[in-house]
Design an enzyme around this catalytic site. Structure first.
Site, PDB file in Angstrom:
ATOM      1  N   CYS B  87      26.631 -18.437-115.883  1.00 37.53           N
ATOM      2  CA  CYS B  87      26.947 -18.708-117.285  1.00 37.53           C
ATOM      3  C   CYS B  87      27.673 -20.049-117.414  1.00 37.53           C
ATOM      4  CB  CYS B  87      27.740 -17.540-117.867  1.00 37.53           C
ATOM      5  SG  CYS B  87      27.715 -17.484-119.659  1.00 37.53           S
ATOM      6  N   HIS B 196      24.753 -12.271-116.043  1.00 32.81           N
ATOM      7  CA  HIS B 196      25.990 -12.004-115.295  1.00 32.81           C
ATOM      8  C   HIS B 196      25.816 -10.899-114.254  1.00 32.81           C
ATOM      9  CE1 HIS B 196      28.903 -14.367-117.689  1.00 32.81           C
ATOM     10  NE2 HIS B 196      27.977 -14.242-118.613  1.00 32.81           N
ATOM     11  N   GLU B 198      27.731 -10.180-111.875  1.00 32.73           N
ATOM     12  CA  GLU B 198      29.036  -9.561-111.548  1.00 32.73           C
ATOM     13  C   GLU B 198      29.399  -8.451-112.543  1.00 32.73           C
ATOM     14  OE1 GLU B 198      28.621 -12.342-113.071  1.00 32.73           O
ATOM     15  OE2 GLU B 198      30.218 -12.694-114.552  1.00 32.73           O
TER      16      GLU B 198
END
Lengths: 79, 225
Positions: B87, B196, B198
């Site tokens: 990002c 994302h 994570e």
């Protein structure tokens, strides 16, 4: 001291969604005849007299604009 | 001894805690790196997480590229250290010149926050070997400036060299050219992506654990090195 204006604009071939949003809003507000809007940024710098044009160009090229998608111009204006 | 993966925090970074958690979940040691650091504390790989570095006031990632820690990251990446930008981290890697192109305002101008299907286009990079080629992943996206742009020559080069890492499957959330969601450098060591991973390492807190493979993949790459 001099005042320096750096104008940063999206390159002509780059889609400019912000400019398009403005362009699309104008007829809704009753303003006809505007065929294109492009939105950019203007920076105004107060610059010491010993800062040369090459330095200003480097500032515009490396930080103020991303040359992948933006064109920039530097001009000195009388304060 | 477990691999050490650095996670950078800039003023305005949001996802460093989740990135560190993902690193630990994958079995590595996470090392906190600060934007003003002048060394990488002996890490084996680096993650540049999402957020709004320095407020992103000028342009996403434009100020972060001048952070002392990024000078170290660029040097290490050029020597082959794996780096993943997610990002805002992807934006920073593009601004830093580690990856080509640029991320501009979403085509629809709206901030998009949703779970997004992706296709793995390259499963040979340091960050994607755990996935099957063409695998579909469900991972969150959340960004206002994820519209990947580069000139046609760069796009053709990315495609020709298999450097498109991930593509949006189904609806393109931001208008990215050729539905590109992530790319790599020529060696497949430096990767950038808008979604994302994570945030998708545990079905308890994300839509899936599809993102965990990125972190496991880089551990494989480090062990093999």
């Amino acid at each position: 001291m001099a005042r320096v204006v750096v104008d940063v604009m999206p390159k002509q071939e780059i889609l400019d969604p912000q400019g398009q949003a403005v362009a699309n809003a104008l007829p809704r507000l009753g303003f006809g005849g505007i065929t294109e809007v492009r939105q950019g940024k203007r920076f105004e710098l107060e610059v010491a007299d010993d800062v040369d044009d090459d330095t200003l160009a480097k500032i515009a090229e490396t930080l103020l604009a991303n040359p992948v998608i933006e064109d920039w111009t530097v001009r000195r204006v009388e304060a | 001894m477990s691999a050490k993966i650095g996670v950078i925090t800039f003023p305005g970074t949001l996802d460093d805690v989740d990135a560190a958690r993902a690193v630990r979940r994958a079995g590595a040691e996470s090392v906190a790196l600060w934007h003003a650091d002048h060394d990488l504390r002996g890490v084996d790989a680096v993650i540049v997480p999402g957020g709004f570095s320095y407020g992103d006031y000028l342009r996403c990632g434009a100020i972060a590229k001048f952070a002392p820690v990024m000078t170290e990251v660029v040097t290490a990446a050029r020597k082959g250290m794996p780096v993943l930008g997610v990002c805002n981290g992807f934006q920073i890697l593009c601004e830093s010149g580690l990856l080509p192109g640029v991320l501009t305002r979403n085509a629809g101008l709206h901030y998009v926050c949703r779970d997004q299907w992706l296709t793995v286009a390259n499963n040979t990079s340091a960050w994607t070997t755990r996935y099957d080629a063409g695998a579909e992943l469900l991972i969150p996206v959340k960004h206002g400036e994820g519209n990947y742009m580069a000139d046609k020559a760069v796009l053709d080069e990315l495609e020709g060299e298999g450097r498109v890492l991930l593509r949006y499957a189904g609806e393109n959330p931001n208008g990215s050219q050729r539905a590109i969601a992530g790319i790599t450098d020529a060696r497949g060591r430096v990767a950038g992506m808008m979604p994302h991973p994570e945030h998708a390492i545990d079905p308890l807190t994300g839509p899936t654990d599809d993102g965990l493979g990125m972190f496991l993949s880089v551990l494989d790459a480090l062990v093999a090195a």
